[in-house]
Design a protein around this motif. Sequence first.
Motif, PDB file in Angstrom:
ATOM      1  N   UNK A   1      14.493 -13.560 -10.252  1.00  0.00           N
ATOM      2  CA  UNK A   1      14.496 -12.919 -11.571  1.00  0.00           C
ATOM      3  C   UNK A   1      15.853 -13.115 -12.240  1.00  0.00           C
ATOM      4  N   UNK A   2      16.917 -13.040 -11.462  1.00  0.00           N
ATOM      5  CA  UNK A   2      18.257 -13.228 -12.032  1.00  0.00           C
ATOM      6  C   UNK A   2      18.422 -14.630 -12.607  1.00  0.00           C
ATOM      7  N   UNK A   3      17.820 -15.629 -11.965  1.00  0.00           N
ATOM      8  CA  UNK A   3      17.890 -16.985 -12.495  1.00  0.00           C
ATOM      9  C   UNK A   3      17.119 -17.111 -13.812  1.00  0.00           C
ATOM     10  N   UNK A   4      15.968 -16.465 -13.883  1.00  0.00           N
ATOM     11  CA  UNK A   4      15.217 -16.474 -15.134  1.00  0.00           C
ATOM     12  C   UNK A   4      15.999 -15.770 -16.237  1.00  0.00           C
ATOM     13  N   UNK A   5      16.633 -14.662 -15.886  1.00  0.00           N
ATOM     14  CA  UNK A   5      17.451 -13.913 -16.849  1.00  0.00           C
ATOM     15  C   UNK A   5      18.583 -14.790 -17.376  1.00  0.00           C
ATOM     16  N   UNK A   6      19.254 -15.499 -16.480  1.00  0.00           N
ATOM     17  CA  UNK A   6      20.345 -16.381 -16.899  1.00  0.00           C
ATOM     18  C   UNK A   6      19.829 -17.471 -17.834  1.00  0.00           C
TER      19      UNK A   6
END
Length: 648
Positions: free
Chosen positions: A121-126
């Motif tokens: 999810x953090x990668x998608x957020x970035x």
Amino acid sequence: MRRNAAKLDGGTLWMGVNYWSRTGGPLMWRDYQPDVIDEELRTMRDHGITLTRSFLYWPDFMPAENTLDPDMTARFDDFLDRHHALGMTSIPTFIVGHMSGQNWDPAWREGRDIFGDASFVAQQEWYVRELAARWKDHPAIAGWLLTNEIPIYGHWQSRGIGTIDPAAVTAWATTLVRALREAGATQPVSIGDGAWGVEVTGADNGFRVRDLEPLIDFHGPHVYRMETDEVRQHLGAAFICELLGPIGGKPVIMEEFGLTSDYVSEENAAHYYRQVLHNTLLAGATGWMPWNNTDYDALWNQEPYSHHPFEMHFGLTDDRGTPKEQLREVKRFTEVLRAVDAPRLRRADTSVALVVSSFLEKPYPFTQPEDHTSVFAHTRQAFVAAREADLPVGVAREADGLPDDCALYLLPSAKQLTAPGWRHLVERAHAGATVYASYYVGEHGVQRGPWWPKLDETFGVVKKLRYGLTDPIEDAEARVTFQRDFGTIRAGEELVFAVAGTENSRTYLPVEPDGAEVVATDAHGRPFLLERAVGDHGGRLVLCTYPIEHMAALTPRVNPEPTWRLYSALASVAGVAPEVTVEDPRVVVGRMEHEDGRSFVWFVSQHHEPLTVRPRIAAGSLRDLTGQSFPAVELFPYGVVVTELVTE
């Protein structure tokens, strides 16, 4: 009752298209050809389309964690610049892992859960934050979509509906929208999930429309249903718009719809486009994005087209860029929008409510899947019948609280309504409204029966039901004779209804009147329709002992069927007959009001041959959009005529 037709900020209507260049489909950014893109965009613009929904193919744009491909982003820079040069805009779609019958992962996913794995999810957020920051100020950006049909990418269908945690989905969406806004992007945003949540379908895929609604600026349904009845097919997308409109009062954008030329003739493709465009406009839609701009014959050996070859031919143009008839249909639609000044139109308020049981969407304990999905089927069929009767019906979702300001409430083939919902309807009848309900026991055998509290006292009957048993409808068709005048139906008239259903649902309600008056009987002399007068204000409760909407919903090629006659009669009895109507149910009539006081009336044919109808008008006269008066409306096959209602 207000009928939603919310618009984007500034009253904007979106006339767009889902866009992949014919040079590569999902892989177009690898073989980026600006001259071809210019040609494709100009063709769309010349046919009234001023917006694209564009796609950032995820494996290409993010080849590694915390990494954007500079060539891809530079090409999208150029793509946006070309839109702006042509006076067009675009809606980028960030997470494109599903497309046209195939899912693709970025190489670095490594099996992580899309919604629940914190690192993923953090990668998608970035990814969303970085791209939004890059393009937030570009004049060609009209809005944003987080995904393309990510419920399919999430494999919810193969793993079983309900296996995606709604709380995880909502937390994931909250994170990505927050990233977009923190990057400074102010344009409208939506999820791109297709709006297939339980509130629409009755089946929970984890993407609950009510949970996601506070995060979004518009609902974006994707509608590709295939039906066994052409009127249900033509009005299906409109019904989805009606279901979504009341949820948060957000605009409804037809984010995806369309068809492949491999399935239909070009003439019939144009008919379908015409029906979807005009019927969804009348149902409150304020934007349209067909799937898609072009065909992909040159990509026959590229996935997904190699194994889903019909996906090559959804285009508004062929693979050489030549317009198909459906693109010309889009252009004709945009010409109508200009002629009526559509951004300043609104749907008239209505006094006719189509009640949608909260059992469509609420996870009440100890219920069966059919209890939920049947609500969709029955209310959609009732919507079709109401439109055939030219009633300006509004969807009233029990989950939102039923409205107090309607003169007619239609509760079609509803096994279940909550006790507060029933109490409210009875109160409205005592206050002067007409409340109609039709009997239905459910398709399965679990707690088979009408969950209607005090059925006898409510409708003025004595039910003759036996515990654990049904009273089957054994006739091949239900022949119904009216014993007295009832609204627009005269004494002695006969209506013939389709009979269908399971061993459980093909069932009638045996009753004797006890305060109610028998209005119509079946072929065996049994009460079919009963009316009980209540209160001091002319209110009435009307009971139909057959599940007519359920039976019609299960019957192929049934519409128009006689339920429209009953609904028309109910509207007459309730004092809410439509201002403009026609006697032929194969022509659907709808009206919209301009903010300057003008009123426009649509006539939409559901018939494969030319028709001529003579409208009945409560007051005034009709003229065409050039100002010429006429007494009759001539419609070509599946045609649409738009007129102005003049009341001076």
